[in-house]
Design a protein around this motif. Structure first.
Motif, mmCIF file in Angstrom:
data_model
loop_
_atom_site.group_PDB
_atom_site.id
_atom_site.type_symbol
_atom_site.label_atom_id
_atom_site.label_comp_id
_atom_site.label_asym_id
_atom_site.label_seq_id
_atom_site.Cartn_x
_atom_site.Cartn_y
_atom_site.Cartn_z
ATOM 1 N N SER A 118 0.821 -1.215 0.000
ATOM 2 C CA SER A 118 0.000 0.000 0.000
ATOM 3 C C SER A 118 0.853 1.262 0.000
ATOM 4 O O SER A 118 0.504 2.264 -0.638
ATOM 5 C CB SER A 118 -0.931 0.003 1.224
ATOM 6 N N ARG A 119 1.971 1.219 0.715
ATOM 7 C CA ARG A 119 2.877 2.379 0.713
ATOM 8 C C ARG A 119 3.349 2.676 -0.712
ATOM 9 O O ARG A 119 3.393 3.835 -1.148
ATOM 10 C CB ARG A 119 4.088 2.093 1.607
ATOM 11 N N MET A 120 3.712 1.636 -1.435
ATOM 12 C CA MET A 120 4.173 1.827 -2.803
ATOM 13 C C MET A 120 3.041 2.286 -3.726
ATOM 14 O O MET A 120 3.244 3.141 -4.588
ATOM 15 C CB MET A 120 4.802 0.535 -3.335
ATOM 16 N N MET A 121 1.845 1.727 -3.523
ATOM 17 C CA MET A 121 0.720 2.151 -4.354
ATOM 18 C C MET A 121 0.365 3.608 -4.101
ATOM 19 O O MET A 121 0.058 4.356 -5.043
ATOM 20 C CB MET A 121 -0.494 1.244 -4.090
ATOM 21 N N ALA A 122 0.398 4.037 -2.850
ATOM 22 C CA ALA A 122 0.112 5.439 -2.531
ATOM 23 C C ALA A 122 1.129 6.363 -3.203
ATOM 24 O O ALA A 122 0.768 7.403 -3.772
ATOM 25 C CB ALA A 122 0.123 5.650 -1.019
ATOM 26 N N ASP A 123 2.387 5.976 -3.166
ATOM 27 C CA ASP A 123 3.438 6.765 -3.812
ATOM 28 C C ASP A 123 3.203 6.819 -5.321
ATOM 29 O O ASP A 123 3.332 7.881 -5.953
ATOM 30 C CB ASP A 123 4.796 6.145 -3.495
ATOM 31 N N TYR A 124 2.835 5.689 -5.911
ATOM 32 C CA TYR A 124 2.630 5.625 -7.354
ATOM 33 C C TYR A 124 1.416 6.448 -7.799
ATOM 34 O O TYR A 124 1.460 7.129 -8.829
ATOM 35 C CB TYR A 124 2.463 4.169 -7.764
ATOM 36 N N LEU A 125 0.335 6.389 -7.018
ATOM 37 C CA LEU A 125 -0.875 7.146 -7.348
ATOM 38 C C LEU A 125 -0.786 8.614 -6.940
ATOM 39 O O LEU A 125 -1.617 9.415 -7.333
ATOM 40 C CB LEU A 125 -2.097 6.518 -6.656
ATOM 41 N N ARG A 126 0.216 8.917 -6.105
ATOM 42 C CA ARG A 126 0.341 10.248 -5.496
ATOM 43 C C ARG A 126 -0.873 10.554 -4.608
ATOM 44 O O ARG A 126 -1.393 11.664 -4.577
ATOM 45 C CB ARG A 126 0.526 11.337 -6.563
#
Length: 441
Positions: A118-126
């Motif tokens: 989820s941390r990576m997805m949040a970063d990717y989606l901004r």
């Protein structure tokens, strides 16, 4: 409009899947609240991150070096980060986690799959990242504390109009991390949908909704466009599971529809799950068919059973004493049967029968092993005269002997018990009778 979008492990298994998720989110402004599972299998040879984390814990328990397993986990996350060009310094956090593993509870360790994905997805989606530990409150008995969860969300919503939230875990009253049962990210999405009063809960996975039958049994079965919660419950219990069963209840109570969708085929309509759907005589009588093996039955005969007050209660009290759940109770004038899962009864069968004979004094006891139960489910069945006759005719034509038949009062499910070896043939026979023939006609 608010849509809660939950993505399963297959939807976030690698960088390519992350890109598909981003396209889905950016295609609809209503998709502002995203729930993410731990990265799943990228291919048949791959491993789920959650399974690897459980394996790390097992290594610690048996005093075996876990670093080799954790290196696989670390590489999976860093490969996704590098392929997507993320700015998140995940390497440092993973290295810190690796050293802390022996000190962590199994729940806290396993929850890190959802956390880092989820941390990576949040970063990717901004999008902002919101930790489930700060939102989802779980009572000591495993139930959800909706009041506390609501309060946490109200506080978070003051600063965020969108976010990514890990699924699968929350915290108990003492602040400890607590994971849900496997597939629990479905439940997190359902909780979020209820608490945010969402208009729709989208559950994105690797299939385009529910099918009318198992494709391993019936070739190219039709998809189910719409299904009620009650129908879903009947089919899911018999193994037709795309959604975690407990994910239904929070949204059902709030009358929020669920849409099961395919991350790899976002153009497909999927399956919509609703509280009620009007009956329609123009549609096929049945919604779906599902079967499950591993059942057995104990049948008890008693002369003048209707006059034997307490006979059923005495039998059930023995099952209760042995901790055995009775699934179904078909009965006749002088007989009654208890259908149970065979795995729960195999080690105590003779003791159970002996105690029932002593307590209830039946005239005869029969054990029927190796049963499969087949559920033929449909909200439209009660409108059609001859539905049961059509089903039993189809089974007879295909040489399937029905050993048990049960139909609930609401008439949305005809349940039959057959020999396990006949299950696949029976499901194909029912599907052909109600679906194939209807479409040929």
């Amino acid at each position: 409009m608010i849509k809660i979008t939950k993505f399963g492990g297959s939807s976030v298994a690698n960088a390519e899947q992350f890109k598909k998720v981003k396209d889905i989110i950016e295609s609809d402004e209503a998709r502002r609240f995203v729930v993410i599972s731990a990265a799943g299998k990228a291919d048949k040879e791959d491993n789920k991150i959650t399974d690897l984390l459980y394996l790390c814990h097992a290594h610690v328990e048996y005093h075996v070096d876990y670093h080799g397993i954790f290196d696989i986990i670390r590489k999976r996350f860093i490969d996704i980060k590098n392929e997507l060009g993320l700015s998140l310094n995940i390497e440092k956090e993973l290295d810190e986690l690796a050293e802390r593993i022996p000190k962590l509870s199994v729940d806290e360790l396993v929850s890190r799959g959802e956390y880092f994905t989820s941390r990576m997805m949040a970063d990717y989606l901004r999008f902002p990242f919101v930790d489930a530990a700060d939102v989802i409150k779980i009572n000591y008995d495993g139930s959800i504390d909706f009041d506390a969860t609501d309060e946490n969300l109200r506080f978070i919503m003051k600063d965020h109009d969108r976010f990514v939230l890990p699924g699968f875990y929350g915290t108990t009253p003492d602040g400890s991390i607590k994971v849900m049962s496997r597939g629990g990210s479905d439940i997190t999405g359902s909780i979020l949908a209820r608490c945010l009063h969402a208009d729709l809960y989208e559950n994105w996975t690797d299939v385009s909704g529910f099918l009318m039958a198992d494709p391993r049994i019936v070739k190219d079965p039709l998809g189910i466009e719409k299904i009620t919660y009650a129908e879903l419950r009947e089919l899911s219990y018999m193994g037709a599971s795309v959604l975690h069963e407990d994910a239904v209840f929070p949204v059902k109570e709030a009358n929020i529809p669920i849409n099961i969708l395919n991350t790899n085929r976002p153009m497909d309509k999927g399956t919509i799950i609703l509280d009620t759907i009007p009956k329609d005589n123009s549609k096929t009588a049945i919604t779906g068919i599902a079967g499950k093996k591993g059942f057995c039955a104990l049948s008890f005969n008693k002369r003048n059973m209707p006059e034997s007050v307490g006979f059923c209660r005495k039998i059930l009290s023995v099952f209760e004493k042995y901790g055995i759940s009775v699934e179904h109770i078909p009965s006749g004038i002088d007989s009654i049967a208890m259908v149970v899962q065979e795995r729960y009864i195999k080690n105590c069968l003779y003791d159970l029968i002996a105690e029932i004979k002593e307590k209830a004094e039946p005239d005869d006891v029969k054990f029927i092993p190796d049963l499969a139960l087949i559920a033929t489910v449909g909200r439209n069945m009660s409108n059609r005269i001859g539905t049961s006759g059509r089903l039993f005719t189809a089974l007879a034509k295909n040489d399937v002997n029905v050993k048990i038949m049960i139909q609930a009062f609401d008439e949305i499910n005809i349940l039959v018990g057959v020999s396990s070896e006949d299950m696949d043939n029976a499901i194909r026979a029912i599907y052909d009778a109600f679906v194939t023939e209807a479409h040929i006609a």
